[in-house]
Design a protein around this motif. Structure first.
Motif, PDB file in Angstrom:
ATOM      1  N   VAL A 239      -6.245  26.026  22.657  1.00 12.91           N
ATOM      2  CA  VAL A 239      -7.302  25.413  21.852  1.00 12.91           C
ATOM      3  C   VAL A 239      -7.208  25.932  20.414  1.00 12.91           C
ATOM      4  CG1 VAL A 239      -9.803  25.332  21.507  1.00 12.91           C
ATOM      5  CG2 VAL A 239      -8.848  24.919  23.763  1.00 12.91           C
ATOM      6  N   THR A 240      -7.049  27.252  20.264  1.00 16.41           N
ATOM      7  CA  THR A 240      -7.018  27.848  18.926  1.00 16.41           C
ATOM      8  C   THR A 240      -5.772  27.439  18.151  1.00 16.41           C
ATOM      9  OG1 THR A 240      -7.871  29.761  20.107  1.00 16.41           O
ATOM     10  CG2 THR A 240      -7.435  30.072  17.771  1.00 16.41           C
ATOM     11  N   ARG A 241      -4.611  27.644  18.748  1.00 17.73           N
ATOM     12  CA  ARG A 241      -3.344  27.410  18.050  1.00 17.73           C
ATOM     13  C   ARG A 241      -3.102  25.943  17.735  1.00 17.73           C
ATOM     14  NH1 ARG A 241      -1.810  30.939  14.843  1.00 17.73           N
ATOM     15  NH2 ARG A 241      -1.957  32.983  15.774  1.00 17.73           N
ATOM     16  N   PHE A 242      -3.465  25.114  18.682  1.00 18.95           N
ATOM     17  CA  PHE A 242      -3.281  23.674  18.525  1.00 18.95           C
ATOM     18  C   PHE A 242      -4.085  23.189  17.307  1.00 18.95           C
ATOM     19  CE2 PHE A 242      -4.314  19.331  20.277  1.00 18.95           C
ATOM     20  CZ  PHE A 242      -3.017  18.868  20.272  1.00 18.95           C
ATOM     21  N   GLN A 243      -5.330  23.617  17.244  1.00 22.53           N
ATOM     22  CA  GLN A 243      -6.172  23.180  16.128  1.00 22.53           C
ATOM     23  C   GLN A 243      -5.707  23.809  14.815  1.00 22.53           C
ATOM     24  OE1 GLN A 243     -10.361  23.445  17.148  1.00 22.53           O
ATOM     25  NE2 GLN A 243      -9.989  22.449  19.094  1.00 22.53           N
ATOM     26  N   ARG A 244      -5.281  25.075  14.875  1.00 26.34           N
ATOM     27  CA  ARG A 244      -4.800  25.770  13.669  1.00 26.34           C
ATOM     28  C   ARG A 244      -3.556  25.051  13.118  1.00 26.34           C
ATOM     29  NH1 ARG A 244      -7.159  28.229   9.888  1.00 26.34           N
ATOM     30  NH2 ARG A 244      -5.677  27.166   8.591  1.00 26.34           N
ATOM     31  N   ALA A 245      -2.664  24.651  14.044  1.00 20.70           N
ATOM     32  CA  ALA A 245      -1.422  23.984  13.610  1.00 20.70           C
ATOM     33  C   ALA A 245      -1.741  22.660  12.907  1.00 20.70           C
ATOM     34  CB  ALA A 245      -0.512  23.734  14.816  1.00 20.70           C
ATOM     35  N   ILE A 246      -2.723  21.935  13.426  1.00 22.69           N
ATOM     36  CA  ILE A 246      -3.085  20.648  12.817  1.00 22.69           C
ATOM     37  C   ILE A 246      -3.761  20.890  11.460  1.00 22.69           C
ATOM     38  CG2 ILE A 246      -4.478  18.544  13.096  1.00 22.69           C
ATOM     39  CD1 ILE A 246      -4.105  18.863  16.158  1.00 22.69           C
ATOM     40  N   LYS A 247      -4.667  21.885  11.430  1.00 25.89           N
ATOM     41  CA  LYS A 247      -5.365  22.220  10.177  1.00 25.89           C
ATOM     42  C   LYS A 247      -4.381  22.641   9.094  1.00 25.89           C
ATOM     43  CE  LYS A 247      -9.872  24.163  11.125  1.00 25.89           C
ATOM     44  NZ  LYS A 247     -10.462  25.450  11.422  1.00 25.89           N
ATOM     45  N   ASP A 248      -3.415  23.491   9.479  1.00 25.50           N
ATOM     46  CA  ASP A 248      -2.394  23.939   8.518  1.00 25.50           C
ATOM     47  C   ASP A 248      -1.662  22.734   7.929  1.00 25.50           C
ATOM     48  OD1 ASP A 248      -2.955  26.588   8.878  1.00 25.50           O
ATOM     49  OD2 ASP A 248      -1.220  27.016  10.155  1.00 25.50           O
ATOM     50  N   ALA A 249      -1.338  21.775   8.791  1.00 26.24           N
ATOM     51  CA  ALA A 249      -0.607  20.589   8.315  1.00 26.24           C
ATOM     52  C   ALA A 249      -1.475  19.794   7.322  1.00 26.24           C
ATOM     53  CB  ALA A 249      -0.193  19.722   9.496  1.00 26.24           C
ATOM     54  N   PHE A 250      -2.761  19.695   7.601  1.00 28.02           N
ATOM     55  CA  PHE A 250      -3.661  19.007   6.657  1.00 28.02           C
ATOM     56  C   PHE A 250      -3.669  19.748   5.318  1.00 28.02           C
ATOM     57  CE2 PHE A 250      -6.516  17.415  10.368  1.00 28.02           C
ATOM     58  CZ  PHE A 250      -5.726  16.297  10.522  1.00 28.02           C
ATOM     59  N   GLU A 251      -3.825  21.075   5.400  1.00 29.77           N
ATOM     60  CA  GLU A 251      -3.930  21.876   4.167  1.00 29.77           C
ATOM     61  C   GLU A 251      -2.642  21.826   3.357  1.00 29.77           C
ATOM     62  OE1 GLU A 251      -7.117  24.865   6.214  1.00 29.77           O
ATOM     63  OE2 GLU A 251      -5.264  25.779   5.430  1.00 29.77           O
ATOM     64  N   LYS A 252      -1.501  21.992   4.042  1.00 27.13           N
ATOM     65  CA  LYS A 252      -0.215  22.071   3.327  1.00 27.13           C
ATOM     66  C   LYS A 252       0.196  20.716   2.739  1.00 27.13           C
ATOM     67  CE  LYS A 252       0.714  26.432   3.807  1.00 27.13           C
ATOM     68  NZ  LYS A 252       0.846  27.027   5.114  1.00 27.13           N
ATOM     69  N   THR A 253      -0.198  19.621   3.375  1.00 31.23           N
ATOM     70  CA  THR A 253       0.206  18.299   2.853  1.00 31.23           C
ATOM     71  C   THR A 253      -0.879  17.690   1.977  1.00 31.23           C
ATOM     72  OG1 THR A 253      -0.714  17.167   4.802  1.00 31.23           O
ATOM     73  CG2 THR A 253       1.630  17.741   4.874  1.00 31.23           C
ATOM     74  N   GLY A 254      -2.091  18.220   2.050  1.00 37.32           N
ATOM     75  CA  GLY A 254      -3.208  17.639   1.292  1.00 37.32           C
ATOM     76  C   GLY A 254      -3.674  16.317   1.878  1.00 37.32           C
ATOM     77  N   LEU A 255      -3.210  16.024   3.100  1.00 38.20           N
ATOM     78  CA  LEU A 255      -3.595  14.757   3.740  1.00 38.20           C
ATOM     79  C   LEU A 255      -4.832  14.966   4.615  1.00 38.20           C
ATOM     80  CD1 LEU A 255       0.003  13.659   4.834  1.00 38.20           C
ATOM     81  CD2 LEU A 255      -1.424  12.433   3.170  1.00 38.20           C
ATOM     82  N   ALA A 256      -5.704  13.964   4.648  1.00 38.45           N
ATOM     83  CA  ALA A 256      -6.907  14.019   5.490  1.00 38.45           C
ATOM     84  C   ALA A 256      -6.617  13.295   6.804  1.00 38.45           C
ATOM     85  CB  ALA A 256      -8.055  13.331   4.766  1.00 38.45           C
ATOM     86  N   PRO A 257      -7.421  13.580   7.855  1.00 37.27           N
ATOM     87  CA  PRO A 257      -7.161  12.960   9.165  1.00 37.27           C
ATOM     88  C   PRO A 257      -7.019  11.438   9.110  1.00 37.27           C
ATOM     89  CG  PRO A 257      -8.864  14.640   9.357  1.00 37.27           C
ATOM     90  CD  PRO A 257      -8.529  14.551   7.902  1.00 37.27           C
ATOM     91  N   ASP A 258      -7.854  10.771   8.304  1.00 34.62           N
ATOM     92  CA  ASP A 258      -7.789   9.301   8.321  1.00 34.62           C
ATOM     93  C   ASP A 258      -6.609   8.751   7.513  1.00 34.62           C
ATOM     94  OD1 ASP A 258      -8.672   9.835   5.826  1.00 34.62           O
ATOM     95  OD2 ASP A 258     -10.556   8.724   5.972  1.00 34.62           O
ATOM     96  N   GLU A 259      -5.823   9.625   6.896  1.00 34.97           N
ATOM     97  CA  GLU A 259      -4.632   9.145   6.183  1.00 34.97           C
ATOM     98  C   GLU A 259      -3.399   9.093   7.096  1.00 34.97           C
ATOM     99  OE1 GLU A 259      -4.423  10.350   1.764  1.00 34.97           O
ATOM    100  OE2 GLU A 259      -5.551  11.970   2.735  1.00 34.97           O
ATOM    101  N   PHE A 260      -3.582   9.487   8.350  1.00 33.68           N
ATOM    102  CA  PHE A 260      -2.464   9.442   9.309  1.00 33.68           C
ATOM    103  C   PHE A 260      -2.502   8.147  10.119  1.00 33.68           C
ATOM    104  CE2 PHE A 260      -2.499  13.835   8.193  1.00 33.68           C
ATOM    105  CZ  PHE A 260      -1.201  14.275   8.393  1.00 33.68           C
ATOM    106  N   GLY A 261      -1.304   7.663  10.456  1.00 32.12           N
ATOM    107  CA  GLY A 261      -1.219   6.440  11.246  1.00 32.12           C
ATOM    108  C   GLY A 261      -1.187   6.703  12.742  1.00 32.12           C
TER     109      GLY A 261
END
Ligand code: ACO
Length: 339
Positions: A239-261
């Motif tokens: 639960v922790t790592r999975f969410q951290r990995a997704i959050k890191d990707a948002f932060e590093k790319t500057g993309l928000a959840p709704d910008e993904f297809g």
């Protein structure tokens, strides 16, 4: 940060030229399991979201090699290529039938990918992600033009069907992709992570010898060669790592959840995916879930989802796709893919 900043320094990118997958025909439902052990369809569905999984029939010659070859052949067909067109074959698995030769070498021989390089990697459920990110990097730096990757696990070959805490989760599957060089460096994996914390290995491991049984895991019923799992520990980690990995990707790319297809997540437990959807505000209709029908197929999982989503037209290729997994090791990995 935009895609061109993230891929600065590279002069080429990567495209997915084709995908394929394979699962065995034999269905093992929760009701079947309830006849074999003290469990119920209700318990399994509530705790995991799984209804049924596919398992190989070894008497028919089904197993890791068989699944991998089918998925690889389908990915090549989808790409309109043959084995002779690829420079490298990478198979990610923890259920290789032989450690020498590698599964990849045997697949390469079967599909006519000679003299392509061939090797296996093990990163448990992260296997497909590790192969994807590695292949993307090798193509970007010009070491290869086309790489065939396969994630496959025949989990039924390492499951103790008397252990109800583990056996209910897993199924057998393979997913494959052909990755190919393109001129545009903004295509392919524009952000990726490959990480591990080896200190956590006793939560999920396959002992090959009694001396390898982890401290605190002593149990008279342990079957050597079968998967051992501390479900609660893995759940907390996941639960922790999975969410951290997704959050890191948002932060590093500057993309928000709704910008993904699309979000292609390792299928380990529907509750782990649901928790990420809720906590991170992921758009539910973009998050693929097939664990109800296939269970957790370890290294097969992400590639199977990728292929099923592509073939069903469920990947909006005008937007980036997030791929993410975690697994034994403990390992975790992500990739933000621009098509
Ligand atoms: N049927 C019925 N009862 C069961 C079963 C079963 N199959 N398995 C365990 N129980 C019982 C336990 O004995 C326990 O009983 P008790 O309270 O009397 O002691 C009770 O159910 C609760 O057990 P928990 O282990 O606490 O159950 P939990 O809610 O944690 O769910 C599960 C177990 C589903 C395994 C969960 O921990 C999980 O999903 N963990 C993550 C697993 C995972 O993702 N693994 C793979 C990741 S990496 C990779 O893919 C290789």
């Amino acid at each position: 940060m935009n895609a061109s900043d993230l891929t600065a320094g590279f002069n080429r990118g990567v495209r997915i030229a084709g995908t394929g997958s394979a699962v065995p025909d034999r269905v093992l439902s929760n009701h079947d399991l309830a006849k074999m052990m003290d469990t119920s369809d209700e318990w399994i569905q509530q705790r995991t979201g799984i209804r049924e999984r596919r398992i190989c029939d070894p008497d028919k010659g089904e197993g890791t090699l068989w699944l991998s070859e089918q998925a690889a052949t389908r990915a090549l067909e989808d790409a309109g290529l043959t084995g002779a067109d690829v420079d490298l074959v990478i198979v990610a698995t923890v259920t290789m039938e032989m450690t020498c030769p590698s599964t990849a070498a045997r697949i390469a021989g079967k599909i006519g990918a000679t003299p392509a390089g061939a090797f296996d990697i093990t990163a448990a459920c992260c296997g497909f992600m590790y192969a994807l990110n590695l292949a993307d990097s090798l193509i970007r730096v010009g070491r290869a033009d086309r790489i065939l990757i396969v994630g496959c696990d025949c989990m039924s070959s390492i499951i103790d069907y008397e252990d109800r805490s583990v056996s209910i989760l897993f199924g057998d599957a393979a997913g494959s992709a052909v990755l190919e060089a393109v001129d545009d460096p903004a295509r392919g994996s524009v952000y990726q992570s490959l990480q591990a914390d080896g200190r956590g290995w006793p939560s999920l491991y396959i002992p090959r010898h009694e001396s390898q049984i982890a401290e605190g895991d002593e149990d008279t019923k342990i079957r050597i060669g079968c998967l051992r799992m501390n479900g609660r520990e893995v759940y907390k980690f996941a639960v922790t790592r999975f969410q951290r990995a997704i959050k890191d990707a948002f932060e590093k790319t500057g993309l928000a959840p709704d910008e993904f297809g699309a979000f292609i997540c390792h299928q380990s437990n529907a509750r782990i995916i649901e928790s990420a959807v809720e906590k991170l505000g992921l758009p539910e209709d973009k998050v693929y879930v097939n664990i109800d029908r296939f269970g957790n197929s370890s290294a097969g999982s992400v590639g199977l989802c990728l292929d099923q989503m592509r073939k069903a037209g469920r990947i909006d290729e005008s937007k980036p796709t997030m791929l993410v997994a975690f697994g034994g090791g403990m390992t975790w990995a992500s990739s933000v893919w621009r098509h």
